[in-house]
Design an enzyme around this catalytic site. Structure first.
Site, PDB file in Angstrom:
ATOM      1  N   GLY A  20      49.255  34.706  44.579  1.00 18.34           N
ATOM      2  CA  GLY A  20      50.277  35.122  45.530  1.00 18.34           C
ATOM      3  C   GLY A  20      51.673  35.295  44.971  1.00 18.34           C
ATOM      4  N   THR A  21      51.788  35.617  43.680  1.00 17.25           N
ATOM      5  CA  THR A  21      53.137  35.813  43.122  1.00 17.25           C
ATOM      6  C   THR A  21      53.806  37.034  43.760  1.00 17.25           C
ATOM      7  OG1 THR A  21      52.102  36.961  41.264  1.00 17.25           O
ATOM      8  CG2 THR A  21      52.739  34.672  40.908  1.00 17.25           C
ATOM      9  N   ASN A  22      53.054  38.092  43.996  1.00 13.53           N
ATOM     10  CA  ASN A  22      53.626  39.271  44.664  1.00 13.53           C
ATOM     11  C   ASN A  22      54.030  38.939  46.099  1.00 13.53           C
ATOM     12  OD1 ASN A  22      54.016  41.784  43.303  1.00 13.53           O
ATOM     13  ND2 ASN A  22      51.838  41.837  42.892  1.00 13.53           N
ATOM     14  N   ARG A  66      34.978  35.583  56.233  1.00  9.39           N
ATOM     15  CA  ARG A  66      34.503  36.977  56.358  1.00  9.39           C
ATOM     16  C   ARG A  66      34.114  37.307  57.793  1.00  9.39           C
ATOM     17  NH1 ARG A  66      33.045  39.331  51.181  1.00  9.39           N
ATOM     18  NH2 ARG A  66      31.948  40.934  52.309  1.00  9.39           N
ATOM     19  N   MET A  93      41.259  41.062  48.052  1.00  8.64           N
ATOM     20  CA  MET A  93      40.035  41.552  47.396  1.00  8.64           C
ATOM     21  C   MET A  93      38.963  42.116  48.337  1.00  8.64           C
ATOM     22  SD  MET A  93      40.741  41.310  44.354  1.00  8.64           S
ATOM     23  CE  MET A  93      41.928  40.526  43.305  1.00  8.64           C
ATOM     24  N   HIS A 112      48.097  48.750  43.615  1.00  5.48           N
ATOM     25  CA  HIS A 112      47.008  48.756  42.632  1.00  5.48           C
ATOM     26  C   HIS A 112      47.614  48.796  41.226  1.00  5.48           C
ATOM     27  CE1 HIS A 112      42.945  49.347  41.198  1.00  5.48           C
ATOM     28  NE2 HIS A 112      43.402  50.283  40.390  1.00  5.48           N
TER      29      HIS A 112
END
Length: 199
Positions: A20-22, A66, A93, A112
């Site tokens: 989770g750095t972004n 999910r 993902m 991406h």
């Protein structure tokens, strides 16, 4: 300069599967701005570090499985309650289900770590991308920010930034270069998308 009181803050929701750095970078970027903020972070992995990062920055952190994404529509219902102006996938993902795509058209974006349409699709994420690009002796790589559709990495590209690949670059050094591009451009592009008037 006074702002009219009726302007409401734009709401961003971030989906991430990993460290989770972004996501953290995006949260901090918008915490400095008056007109938008990250209101929730969703992750499909209970152990994902992104949940702790969000919690530490006082952003609601939600874990789901999910079933909640694909079958029970639980994630869709929570999103409808939040009613975000933009849904941002930052290292997420799983493929997004059609019902969420239909409910939030042109409001879901992904980043991406390559120059799409090259090096996209199933299995092309993280270090897999950088290793393949280095093996193929490409001269450049970069990032692609794109709208999300029902296929991996095939939505309309909004923005790309490039970096040169040098002879001594490894997958790790390329990853560093790509991260720098992500940190610089992703929040700025999100901000631009939020400022655009709806069609």
């Amino acid at each position: 300069m006074s702002h009219p009181t009726h302007t409401t803050k734009k709401k961003i929701v971030v989906f991430a599967s990993g460290s989770g750095t972004n996501a953290e970078n995006i949260i901090k970027y918008f915490q400095k701005l008056p007109d938008a903020s990250v209101v929730a972070v969703f992750s499909n992995k209970r152990s994902a570090k992104v949940l702790q990062r969000a919690h530490d920055l006082n952003v609601k952190a939600l874990h789901f499985d999910r079933d909640a994404l694909y079958n029970s529509n639980e994630v869709l219902h929570i999103l409808e309650d939040i009613n975000p102006d933009l849904i941002v996938l930052a290292g997420f993902m799983l493929i997004f289900p059609q019902d969420i795509l239909n409910r939030f058209p042109n409001k879901i974006v992904n980043i991406h770590p390559a120059l799409l349409p090259k090096y996209g699709g199933k299995g092309m994420y993280g270090m897999n991308v950088h290793k393949t690009i280095i093996q193929n002796k490409e001269k450049e790589s970069g990032i692609s920010i794109h709208f999300v559709n029902e296929n991996y990495d095939e939505g309309e590209v909004i923005f790309q930034a490039k970096t040169e690949i040098l002879g001594e670059d490894t997958p790790e050094t390329l990853a560093e270069k790509i991260h720098k591009l992500e940190y610089k451009h992703f929040p700025e592009i999100i901000q631009q998308l939020l400022q655009k008037k709806p069609q």
